[in-house]
Scaffold this motif. Structure first.
Motif, PDB file in Angstrom:
ATOM      1  N   ILE A  81       0.844  -1.204   0.000  1.00 51.81           N
ATOM      2  CA  ILE A  81       0.000   0.000   0.000  1.00 51.81           C
ATOM      3  C   ILE A  81       0.875   1.247   0.000  1.00 51.81           C
ATOM      4  O   ILE A  81       0.615   2.213  -0.736  1.00 51.81           O
ATOM      5  N   ALA A  82       1.912   1.238   0.818  1.00 52.11           N
ATOM      6  CA  ALA A  82       2.821   2.386   0.877  1.00 52.11           C
ATOM      7  C   ALA A  82       3.464   2.639  -0.481  1.00 52.11           C
ATOM      8  O   ALA A  82       3.582   3.792  -0.920  1.00 52.11           O
ATOM      9  N   ALA A  83       3.884   1.572  -1.158  1.00 53.58           N
ATOM     10  CA  ALA A  83       4.489   1.718  -2.482  1.00 53.58           C
ATOM     11  C   ALA A  83       3.513   2.374  -3.450  1.00 53.58           C
ATOM     12  O   ALA A  83       3.883   3.273  -4.230  1.00 53.58           O
ATOM     13  N   ALA A  84       2.242   1.938  -3.409  1.00 52.93           N
ATOM     14  CA  ALA A  84       1.233   2.510  -4.306  1.00 52.93           C
ATOM     15  C   ALA A  84       0.980   3.980  -3.979  1.00 52.93           C
ATOM     16  O   ALA A  84       0.839   4.818  -4.877  1.00 52.93           O
ATOM     17  N   LYS A 121      -4.615 -15.029 -10.057  1.00 50.80           N
ATOM     18  CA  LYS A 121      -4.337 -15.268  -8.638  1.00 50.80           C
ATOM     19  C   LYS A 121      -3.583 -16.594  -8.500  1.00 50.80           C
ATOM     20  O   LYS A 121      -4.151 -17.621  -8.157  1.00 50.80           O
ATOM     21  N   PRO A 122      -2.274 -16.586  -8.762  1.00 49.71           N
ATOM     22  CA  PRO A 122      -1.511 -17.832  -8.667  1.00 49.71           C
ATOM     23  C   PRO A 122      -1.404 -18.308  -7.222  1.00 49.71           C
ATOM     24  O   PRO A 122      -1.475 -17.513  -6.274  1.00 49.71           O
ATOM     25  N   GLU A 123      -1.231 -19.599  -7.072  1.00 49.16           N
ATOM     26  CA  GLU A 123      -1.012 -20.149  -5.733  1.00 49.16           C
ATOM     27  C   GLU A 123       0.182 -19.452  -5.094  1.00 49.16           C
ATOM     28  O   GLU A 123       1.231 -19.285  -5.716  1.00 49.16           O
ATOM     29  N   GLY A 124       0.007 -19.043  -3.847  1.00 48.97           N
ATOM     30  CA  GLY A 124       1.074 -18.336  -3.151  1.00 48.97           C
ATOM     31  C   GLY A 124       0.572 -17.040  -2.548  1.00 48.97           C
ATOM     32  O   GLY A 124      -0.635 -16.844  -2.358  1.00 48.97           O
ATOM     33  N   GLY A 125       1.500 -16.154  -2.230  1.00 45.46           N
ATOM     34  CA  GLY A 125       1.177 -14.910  -1.557  1.00 45.46           C
ATOM     35  C   GLY A 125       0.145 -14.088  -2.302  1.00 45.46           C
ATOM     36  O   GLY A 125       0.153 -14.030  -3.534  1.00 45.46           O
ATOM     37  N   GLU A 126      -0.744 -13.448  -1.546  1.00 41.35           N
ATOM     38  CA  GLU A 126      -1.801 -12.648  -2.164  1.00 41.35           C
ATOM     39  C   GLU A 126      -2.065 -11.374  -1.378  1.00 41.35           C
ATOM     40  O   GLU A 126      -1.950 -11.340  -0.145  1.00 41.35           O
ATOM     41  N   ALA A 127      -2.411 -10.317  -2.105  1.00 38.15           N
ATOM     42  CA  ALA A 127      -2.788  -9.030  -1.525  1.00 38.15           C
ATOM     43  C   ALA A 127      -4.304  -8.969  -1.433  1.00 38.15           C
ATOM     44  O   ALA A 127      -4.990  -9.019  -2.456  1.00 38.15           O
ATOM     45  N   LEU A 128      -4.829  -8.861  -0.236  1.00 40.03           N
ATOM     46  CA  LEU A 128      -6.268  -8.834  -0.001  1.00 40.03           C
ATOM     47  C   LEU A 128      -6.627  -7.557   0.756  1.00 40.03           C
ATOM     48  O   LEU A 128      -6.095  -7.304   1.842  1.00 40.03           O
ATOM     49  N   GLY A 129      -7.512  -6.750   0.180  1.00 38.66           N
ATOM     50  CA  GLY A 129      -7.893  -5.490   0.800  1.00 38.66           C
ATOM     51  C   GLY A 129      -6.974  -4.341   0.447  1.00 38.66           C
ATOM     52  O   GLY A 129      -7.266  -3.188   0.773  1.00 38.66           O
ATOM     53  N   LEU A 130      -5.878  -4.608  -0.231  1.00 40.93           N
ATOM     54  CA  LEU A 130      -4.897  -3.573  -0.568  1.00 40.93           C
ATOM     55  C   LEU A 130      -5.509  -2.506  -1.464  1.00 40.93           C
ATOM     56  O   LEU A 130      -5.374  -1.295  -1.209  1.00 40.93           O
ATOM     57  N   ARG A 131      -6.189  -2.918  -2.524  1.00 43.65           N
ATOM     58  CA  ARG A 131      -6.740  -1.948  -3.472  1.00 43.65           C
ATOM     59  C   ARG A 131      -7.882  -1.157  -2.849  1.00 43.65           C
ATOM     60  O   ARG A 131      -8.063   0.031  -3.136  1.00 43.65           O
ATOM     61  N   ALA A 132      -8.655  -1.797  -1.982  1.00 44.40           N
ATOM     62  CA  ALA A 132      -9.748  -1.099  -1.313  1.00 44.40           C
ATOM     63  C   ALA A 132      -9.208  -0.006  -0.396  1.00 44.40           C
ATOM     64  O   ALA A 132      -9.723   1.127  -0.377  1.00 44.40           O
ATOM     65  N   VAL A 133      -8.181  -0.314   0.373  1.00 42.04           N
ATOM     66  CA  VAL A 133      -7.592   0.669   1.298  1.00 42.04           C
ATOM     67  C   VAL A 133      -6.961   1.816   0.519  1.00 42.04           C
ATOM     68  O   VAL A 133      -7.137   2.993   0.855  1.00 42.04           O
ATOM     69  N   TYR A 134      -6.228   1.494  -0.541  1.00 35.19           N
ATOM     70  CA  TYR A 134      -5.629   2.543  -1.375  1.00 35.19           C
ATOM     71  C   TYR A 134      -6.708   3.473  -1.924  1.00 35.19           C
ATOM     72  O   TYR A 134      -6.555   4.703  -1.892  1.00 35.19           O
ATOM     73  N   SER A 135      -7.795   2.899  -2.407  1.00 35.22           N
ATOM     74  CA  SER A 135      -8.879   3.690  -2.985  1.00 35.22           C
ATOM     75  C   SER A 135      -9.487   4.627  -1.958  1.00 35.22           C
ATOM     76  O   SER A 135      -9.776   5.797  -2.236  1.00 35.22           O
ATOM     77  N   MET A 136      -9.670   4.122  -0.726  1.00 38.28           N
ATOM     78  CA  MET A 136     -10.240   4.969   0.325  1.00 38.28           C
ATOM     79  C   MET A 136      -9.289   6.106   0.691  1.00 38.28           C
ATOM     80  O   MET A 136      -9.711   7.253   0.889  1.00 38.28           O
TER      81      MET A 136
END
Length: 459
Positions: A259-262, A437-452
């Protein structure tokens, strides 16, 4: 990063045509060109399904992409196309509204992700011409944030310990001229971060608090991420199966760095602060024990009911420090409880919030971005489940129920009541692959928080 998106093509492009089920049925009734081919290939316009229509030479003339019941493509409609379509350069057959064009480009960009640190990929990726009107800055920022989050989570703990996580944060801070400070080992005691020190002291890899700041105008936004780089469970040792995915226990830290990077790449006008308690919860002769009582930065004492509930211990010191500066918003991310996964599954993050207005904004942006979260209650009657007879509170509840809620209630004790605060309890991992969404690490809620946050700062 190019994300396989280009401004224009020097050679012929292949158009992508979007078709929902209703339009497909109309095509079938009217016997529109290509209908027979699509039917013969079993195409039914399901969302994300594709059918390549051949030209006279046997090449691809057009690719039809199903929308299911949607009227316009969403972010995941196209997310798998860069890796599933034959190598080539593609374009949209028709212009879309700017917000939809941005979502299509973002889906394409996120879908190009491959984790290749230890093994090269044999997949070739296709390229999309930037859709007209797409917000290229936002796409690059968010796709970059998602890719960074996934990379950090996917990196195994031997290469992503507390020191390496601090290095990743410092490199990101340096890229955007942010100020970064790291407090390490015994310095945590001197600086009054006793809970972080207690959790991480048994590891040969010293615990630390990562603290970086960027921006000097706009609202104060503080992001806090759980950075448990590996969790054995401590003396309350996990089973082998329980430890198998514990490299992802720093997923909260990965999220706030993404999120910080975005935010920084988009140059959103805010005063950003990122706090990450980075530790490894290990077993050794000096490990903290069940029934120990430890101090915290806020001054509250905590009885240890379970050493495997370590994430809330490191977060409580960081949240106390976050509150001290009285920011306009605190958001924390953590892979905190299995109870949240039992309640909502692995794809839907649990969101707890002490402010109804902030919660409603997060819900709105989660729906708008297709990055859904689900609000869970900070049910105050359950707070008594954290009572201790010898300390201010226990780090686990007295019974087996409401584990995600009681963990959030524990964290709430360390946030000042007048500061809007949201807590995200996330899986941070895909157990199986799906388009984009490949198996492995995933970003969940990141885009929603950035948008807010973007709306919050008036962008």
């Amino acid at each position: 990063m190019s994300f396989q998106l280009i401004d224009s093509a020097s050679k012929q492009t292949i158009p992508l045509v979007f078709l929902n089920k209703m339009k497909f049925d109309d095509h079938c009734q009217d016997n529109v060109d290509g209908t027979s081919w699509m039917i013969a290939n079993g195409f039914k316009a399901d969302e994300g399904a594709v059918c390549s229509l051949p030209d006279q030479s046997g090449g691809i003339r057009t690719v039809v992409v199903g929308l299911g019941d949607r009227d316009v493509p969403g972010i995941w409609t196209v997310a798998g196309l860069s890796q599933s379509l034959p190598e080539g350069i593609y374009c949209l057959a028709e212009d879309l509204p700017a917000d939809i064009a941005t979502q299509v480009a973002l889906g394409w960009a996120i879908g190009t992700y491959q984790f290749t640190r230890y093994k090269e990929s044999s997949k070739t990726l296709s390229t999309l011409v930037w859709p007209k009107g797409a917000d290229q800055t936002q796409v690059r920022a968010l796709a970059g944030g998602v890719h960074l989050t996934r990379d950090l989570i996917n990196t195994p703990s031997n290469d992503m310990g507390p020191e390496e996580l601090a290095t990743a944060a410092a490199q990101l801070a340096g890229e955007y001229e942010a100020d970064c400070n790291v407090i390490v080992g015994d310095e945590l005691i001197e600086a009054n971060y006793p809970a972080i020190f207690e959790v991480g002291k048994a590891s040969v890899r010293a615990p630390r608090l990562i603290d970086f700041r960027w921006g000097d105008t706009g609202p104060k936004v503080t992001l806090v991420g759980k950075g448990v780089c590996f969790d054995t469970g401590g003396l309350d040792l996990k089973s082998p199966a329980g430890m198998l995915l514990m490299k992802k226990d720093m997923g909260g830290a990965a999220h706030v760095l993404g999120i910080a990077a975005a935010i920084m790449q988009s140059d959103l006008p805010c005063q950003l602060r990122v706090l990450i308690p980075a530790v490894e919860n290990s077993v050794a002769g000096n490990a903290f024990r069940p029934s120990d009582v430890i101090k915290t930065r806020k001054g509250l004492t905590v009885e240890i009911g379970n050493t495997d509930a370590e994430g809330r211990l490191v977060l409580c010191d960081a949240l106390a420090e976050a509150s001290r500066a009285k920011p306009d918003l605190i958001i924390d991310f953590a892979t905190l409880t299995g109870a949240a996964r039992v309640a909502l599954g692995t794809d839907l993050p649990a969101m707890f919030c002490n402010d109804d207005g902030t919660a409603e904004k997060l819900r709105h942006h989660s729906v708008e971005t297709g990055d859904e979260v689900w609000r869970m209650p900070l049910h105050q009657p359950y707070r008594k489940m954290l009572d201790s007879k010898i300390a201010d509170l226990n780090n686990v509840a007295s019974g087996p129920y409401a584990g995600a809620i009681t963990a959030a209630l524990y964290l709430q004790e360390f946030v000042e009541k007048d500061i809007p605060w949201a807590h995200f309890d996330v899986m941070a991992y895909n157990n199986a692959s799906s388009p984009g969404k490949p198996e492995g690490g995933e970003a969940l809620g990141l885009r929603a928080v950035y948008s807010m946050i973007k709306e919050m700062v008036g962008e």
